[in-house]
Scaffold this motif. Sequence first.
Motif, short mmCIF file in Angstrom:
data_model
loop_
_atom_site.label_atom_id
_atom_site.label_comp_id
_atom_site.label_asym_id
_atom_site.label_seq_id
_atom_site.Cartn_x
_atom_site.Cartn_y
_atom_site.Cartn_z
N ALA A 78 51.74 3.14 72.19
CA ALA A 78 52.08 4.45 71.91
C ALA A 78 53.54 4.27 71.36
O ALA A 78 54.68 3.62 71.64
N GLY A 79 53.78 5.04 70.22
CA GLY A 79 55.04 5.19 69.38
C GLY A 79 55.36 3.99 68.43
O GLY A 79 56.40 4.00 67.79
N VAL A 80 54.64 2.92 68.13
CA VAL A 80 54.63 1.79 67.35
C VAL A 80 54.13 2.07 66.18
O VAL A 80 53.08 2.79 66.01
N HIS A 81 54.91 1.85 64.94
CA HIS A 81 54.39 2.22 63.59
C HIS A 81 53.72 0.97 62.93
O HIS A 81 53.74 -0.21 63.40
N ALA A 82 53.21 1.51 61.88
CA ALA A 82 52.69 0.26 60.99
C ALA A 82 52.74 0.70 59.51
O ALA A 82 52.34 1.68 59.05
N THR A 83 53.00 -0.51 58.95
CA THR A 83 53.06 -0.23 57.38
C THR A 83 51.79 -1.22 56.71
O THR A 83 51.41 -1.24 55.63
N GLY A 84 51.30 -2.16 57.77
CA GLY A 84 50.44 -3.34 57.05
C GLY A 84 49.18 -3.34 58.02
O GLY A 84 48.79 -4.66 58.08
N GLN A 85 49.03 -2.53 58.95
CA GLN A 85 47.94 -2.79 59.83
C GLN A 85 46.62 -2.77 58.92
O GLN A 85 46.37 -2.27 57.89
N VAL A 86 45.45 -3.50 59.60
CA VAL A 86 44.14 -3.85 58.90
C VAL A 86 43.17 -3.65 59.97
O VAL A 86 43.36 -3.86 61.32
N CYS A 87 42.05 -2.84 59.62
CA CYS A 87 40.91 -2.69 60.53
C CYS A 87 39.62 -2.57 59.74
O CYS A 87 39.88 -2.72 58.18
N HIS A 88 38.36 -2.98 60.42
CA HIS A 88 37.39 -2.78 59.68
C HIS A 88 36.38 -1.88 60.26
O HIS A 88 36.51 -1.59 61.39
N VAL A 89 35.39 -1.31 59.46
CA VAL A 89 34.51 -0.51 60.03
C VAL A 89 33.11 -0.42 59.15
O VAL A 89 32.94 -0.81 58.40
N ASP A 90 31.96 -0.38 59.91
CA ASP A 90 30.60 -0.38 59.20
C ASP A 90 30.36 0.98 58.98
O ASP A 90 30.27 1.99 60.19
N VAL A 91 29.82 1.20 57.67
CA VAL A 91 29.31 2.64 57.11
C VAL A 91 28.13 2.21 56.58
O VAL A 91 27.64 1.50 56.12
N PRO A 92 27.31 3.68 56.28
CA PRO A 92 26.19 3.54 55.70
C PRO A 92 26.17 3.21 54.42
O PRO A 92 27.04 3.38 53.73
N ALA A 93 25.52 2.21 53.79
CA ALA A 93 25.57 1.55 52.78
C ALA A 93 25.37 2.52 51.39
O ALA A 93 26.15 2.70 50.50
N PRO A 94 24.34 3.66 51.60
CA PRO A 94 24.43 4.76 50.67
C PRO A 94 25.62 5.69 50.53
O PRO A 94 25.90 6.07 49.21
N GLY A 95 26.38 5.84 51.78
CA GLY A 95 27.71 6.42 51.67
C GLY A 95 28.46 5.87 50.83
O GLY A 95 29.25 6.35 49.87
N TRP A 96 28.70 4.53 50.80
CA TRP A 96 29.73 3.73 50.12
C TRP A 96 29.29 3.73 48.67
O TRP A 96 30.08 3.83 47.80
N GLU A 97 27.96 3.43 48.55
CA GLU A 97 27.60 3.52 47.19
C GLU A 97 28.02 4.88 46.27
O GLU A 97 28.30 4.90 45.13
N ARG A 98 28.06 6.11 47.16
CA ARG A 98 28.03 7.29 46.68
C ARG A 98 29.34 7.66 46.30
O ARG A 98 29.92 8.21 45.57
N LEU A 99 30.43 7.04 47.45
CA LEU A 99 31.93 7.56 47.52
C LEU A 99 32.88 6.53 47.08
O LEU A 99 34.06 6.76 46.94
N GLY A 100 32.29 5.22 46.98
CA GLY A 100 33.52 4.40 47.19
C GLY A 100 34.73 4.47 46.42
O GLY A 100 35.68 4.36 46.84
N GLY A 101 34.51 4.60 45.12
CA GLY A 101 35.93 4.79 44.31
C GLY A 101 36.74 6.03 44.65
O GLY A 101 37.78 5.94 44.22
N SER A 102 36.29 6.89 45.55
CA SER A 102 37.05 7.88 46.00
C SER A 102 37.34 7.99 47.19
O SER A 102 38.15 9.08 47.68
N VAL A 103 37.34 6.97 48.22
CA VAL A 103 37.46 7.06 49.38
C VAL A 103 39.03 7.20 49.79
O VAL A 103 39.36 8.07 50.64
N VAL A 104 39.78 6.45 49.07
CA VAL A 104 41.13 6.68 49.44
C VAL A 104 41.76 7.88 49.16
O VAL A 104 42.55 8.50 49.93
N ARG A 105 41.24 8.37 48.08
CA ARG A 105 41.87 9.63 47.61
C ARG A 105 41.35 10.86 48.67
O ARG A 105 42.08 11.68 49.11
N ARG A 106 40.12 10.86 49.01
CA ARG A 106 39.49 11.71 49.90
C ARG A 106 39.89 11.75 51.45
O ARG A 106 40.48 12.51 51.89
N LEU A 107 40.13 10.43 51.76
CA LEU A 107 40.99 10.32 52.96
C LEU A 107 42.40 10.75 52.82
O LEU A 107 43.16 11.39 54.08
#
Length: 290
Positions: A78-107
């Motif tokens: 709690a209270g600790v910051h991050a500028t270079g954190q890394v995580c992974h997540v598993d998502v449905p492949a069709p969703g990535w194929e549909r959204l891939g290039g826009s994910v950063v902007r959408r988030l």
Amino acid sequence: MRCDGPAPLAGAGPVLMGRFLWDGVSMRLRLDVAYDGTDFAGWAAQPSQRTVAGVLAAELERLFGSVEGLTVAGRTDAGVHATGQVCHVDVPAPGWERLGGSVVRRLAGLLPPDVRVRAVSVAPPGFDARFSALWRRYEYRVTDESWGASPLRRRDTLAWPRPLDLDALNAAAAGLVGEHDFAAYCRRKEHATTVRMVQRLFWNRCPDGVFVATVQADAFCQSMVRSLVGAMLTAGDGRRAVEWPGSLLVRRERASEVPVVGAHGLTLVEVAYPSDGFAERAEATRRLRV
């Protein structure tokens, strides 16, 4: 050591693209994340608490419908910051194929302003954000100005009430580098080792007078960095000998006399990974942790 903002992502634009499908159904993504930890109860999801993982998972689910296995390189407190954190997540492949290039902007449009996903990429085979990591690097910011921290940096800079000596801080740091049992500096967890390899630990002073500690290790146990910084600061202000922090490494229990400094001065700035062999690295790390 950086005295300004977060380091740029090497070789990355706003989104890193890839085409590797794990099984034709799900896709593992790597996310590079930054956040202001002030208003979070840490990274890990907790019932009735606002956490980074909870906020991020909710918006990823909004985009992809379902996500699994959100795993982080370093579970910040709690209270600790991050500028270079890394995580992974598993998502449905069709969703990535549909959204891939826009994910950063959408988030960027969905997430609150104290969390940013800086880049998204398809993870290479065997990638595990936690266990594939080679090392994590943190920075801790401290000011010894009599008037305290700058109002614009009060969320990420500790105000220390006594004058500090840079040479003394670095002398204290030198005694903590290497592979040691850091039990004196950790909150012990059952069946978990407190042996860590501190690869780099040193202090610099920025042009604005702020002291910045840089600490890099293969991994950290809970409260370890904040405890190390607390011990070094008591040597840096002359209340302890510069040899004192290193002398505690013979202990096999937490040293109650070590001050644990505030979480707000600490930022996770970088996580490093091998160029390949992610699964092998993950397996080796799991064996070490057991």
